[in-house]
Design an enzyme around this catalytic site. Structure first.
Site, mmCIF file in Angstrom:
data_model
loop_
_atom_site.group_PDB
_atom_site.id
_atom_site.type_symbol
_atom_site.label_atom_id
_atom_site.label_comp_id
_atom_site.label_asym_id
_atom_site.label_seq_id
_atom_site.Cartn_x
_atom_site.Cartn_y
_atom_site.Cartn_z
ATOM 1 N N ASN A 13 0.889 -1.165 0.000
ATOM 2 C CA ASN A 13 0.000 0.000 0.000
ATOM 3 C C ASN A 13 0.922 1.208 0.000
ATOM 4 O OD1 ASN A 13 -1.788 2.063 0.487
ATOM 5 N ND2 ASN A 13 -2.241 1.460 2.606
ATOM 6 N N LYS A 15 0.293 4.278 -0.394
ATOM 7 C CA LYS A 15 -0.282 5.508 0.174
ATOM 8 C C LYS A 15 0.002 6.698 -0.757
ATOM 9 C CE LYS A 15 0.041 3.294 4.602
ATOM 10 N NZ LYS A 15 0.051 3.397 6.048
ATOM 11 N N HIS A 98 -9.475 1.512 4.468
ATOM 12 C CA HIS A 98 -8.205 1.714 5.175
ATOM 13 C C HIS A 98 -8.423 2.705 6.317
ATOM 14 C CE1 HIS A 98 -4.122 2.836 6.138
ATOM 15 N NE2 HIS A 98 -3.778 1.681 5.611
ATOM 16 N N GLU A 100 -6.741 5.070 7.386
ATOM 17 C CA GLU A 100 -6.462 6.479 7.059
ATOM 18 C C GLU A 100 -7.650 7.104 6.335
ATOM 19 O OE1 GLU A 100 -2.661 5.742 5.200
ATOM 20 O OE2 GLU A 100 -1.898 5.152 7.162
ATOM 21 N N GLU A 170 -5.850 -4.636 10.384
ATOM 22 C CA GLU A 170 -4.817 -3.637 10.628
ATOM 23 C C GLU A 170 -5.115 -2.850 11.902
ATOM 24 O OE1 GLU A 170 -2.598 -2.634 6.736
ATOM 25 O OE2 GLU A 170 -4.239 -1.225 6.977
ATOM 26 N N GLY A 176 2.261 2.338 10.622
ATOM 27 C CA GLY A 176 3.254 3.393 10.446
ATOM 28 C C GLY A 176 3.940 3.806 11.738
ATOM 29 N N SER A 216 3.030 -2.058 10.325
ATOM 30 C CA SER A 216 4.471 -2.158 10.586
ATOM 31 C C SER A 216 5.033 -3.555 10.341
ATOM 32 C CB SER A 216 4.792 -1.692 12.015
ATOM 33 O OG SER A 216 4.443 -0.319 12.171
HETATM 34 P P1 PGA Z 1 2.656 0.287 7.578
HETATM 35 O O1 PGA Z 1 1.229 0.519 6.892
HETATM 36 O O2 PGA Z 1 3.180 -1.029 7.055
HETATM 37 O O3 PGA Z 1 3.493 1.447 7.135
HETATM 38 O O4 PGA Z 1 2.427 0.247 9.051
HETATM 39 C C1 PGA Z 1 0.349 -0.544 6.714
HETATM 40 C C2 PGA Z 1 -0.912 -0.036 6.073
HETATM 41 O O5 PGA Z 1 -1.324 1.097 6.361
HETATM 42 O O6 PGA Z 1 -1.534 -0.736 5.261
#
Ligand code: PGA
Length: 256
Positions: A13, A15, A98, A100, A170, A176, A216
């Site tokens: 992903n 982003k 997601h 976000e 998630e 992140g 992460s």
């Molecule tokens: P990350 O993001 O691996 O940077 O924690 C995962 C995601 O948001 O799908």
């Protein structure tokens, strides 16, 4: 549960990262490193990178996805992109729900359900994200919350359509932050989601559905996470932008 019945999926992903030229570069760097993958490899990229990523992925085993889609086919929705448009661009996968999108752009369980429905109708495979905030984990309601998110997102989805659904668990506190869920925590919630699928559909459906962990996941912790009986791969943010790290995660999922 028989893990051998399902294919692990490692999806990047990206982003809001990479220009089209950078996308081409990144796919070109990843492709030789993942060519022998024993799992599905997907890169979900910003809309403007789709054409470049697809061009670079031609003839490789990398599938291209998008990061969101609108639920209407067309209309007065400034700044939005429909699932039909993505399909017309040759996109195969799309992420819905997601955290976000839920946190910063007002997505709700109901709009996630609508986006998921539209994506299925357009013929896409959907990576539906669910997960709890830290406060909710501390309150002890993770299981209930994730079960409800899953049930609402899958409202109206038939058992046949479930073959084009991937659930990504998630935990928001792990995204992140460098703070990964333990393998046991990840497996526990993925197993709860699988239980929800069994309840909504049946045991066969539950055994066949791919459930990823995301948050992460990196080259160092992927092997332990994807070795869990109910974890079928991962949705990878930061590490998907680093070819060697992403390839190491793909390798871990191949060994599974
Ligand atoms: P990350 O993001 O691996 O940077 O924690 C995962 C995601 O948001 O799908």
């Amino acid at each position: 549960m028989n893990k051998a019945k399902r294919k692990a999926v490692i999806a990047g992903n990206w982003k809001m990262n990479k220009t089209p030229a950078e996308a081409k570069e990144l796919i070109t760097a990843i492709a030789p490193l993942v060519k022998d993958a024993g799992c599905e490899v997907v890169a979900c990229v910003p809309y403007v990178d789709i054409a470049a990523a697809q061009e670079a992925a031609k003839g490789t085993n990398i599938h291209i996805g998008a990061e969101n889609c609108h639920w209407e086919k067309s209309g007065a929705f400034t700044g939005e992109i429909s699932a039909e448009m993505l399909k017309a661009c040759g996109v195969e996968y799309v992420i819905t729900g997601h955290s976000e999108r839920r946190t910063y752009f007002g997505d709700t369980d109901v709009t996630v359900q609508k986006r998921t429905r539209a994506a299925l109708d357009a013929g896409l495979t959907v990576i539906v994200c669910v997960g709890e905030y830290l406060e909710q984990r501390e309150q002890g309601i993770t299981g209930e919350l994730v079960a409800l998110q899953t049930k609402i997102a899958l409202g109206g989805v038939t058992k046949e359509e479930l073959s084009r659904i991937i659930i990504a668990y998630e935990p928001v506190w792990a995204i992140g932050t460098g703070r990964t869920a333990t393998a046991a925590q990840a497996n526990e919630v993925c197993a709860i989601i699988r239980g929800v699928i069994a309840e909504l559909y049946d045991a066969d459906a539950a055994e066949a559905v791919t459930i990823q962990y995301g948050g992460s996941m990196n080259a160092g912790n992927a092997a332990e996470l994807v070795a869990q009986p109910d974890v079928d791969g991962g949705l990878i943010g930061g590490a998907s932008l680093k070819p060697a790290d992403f390839a190491a995660i793909v390798e871990a999922a191949t060994k599974g």
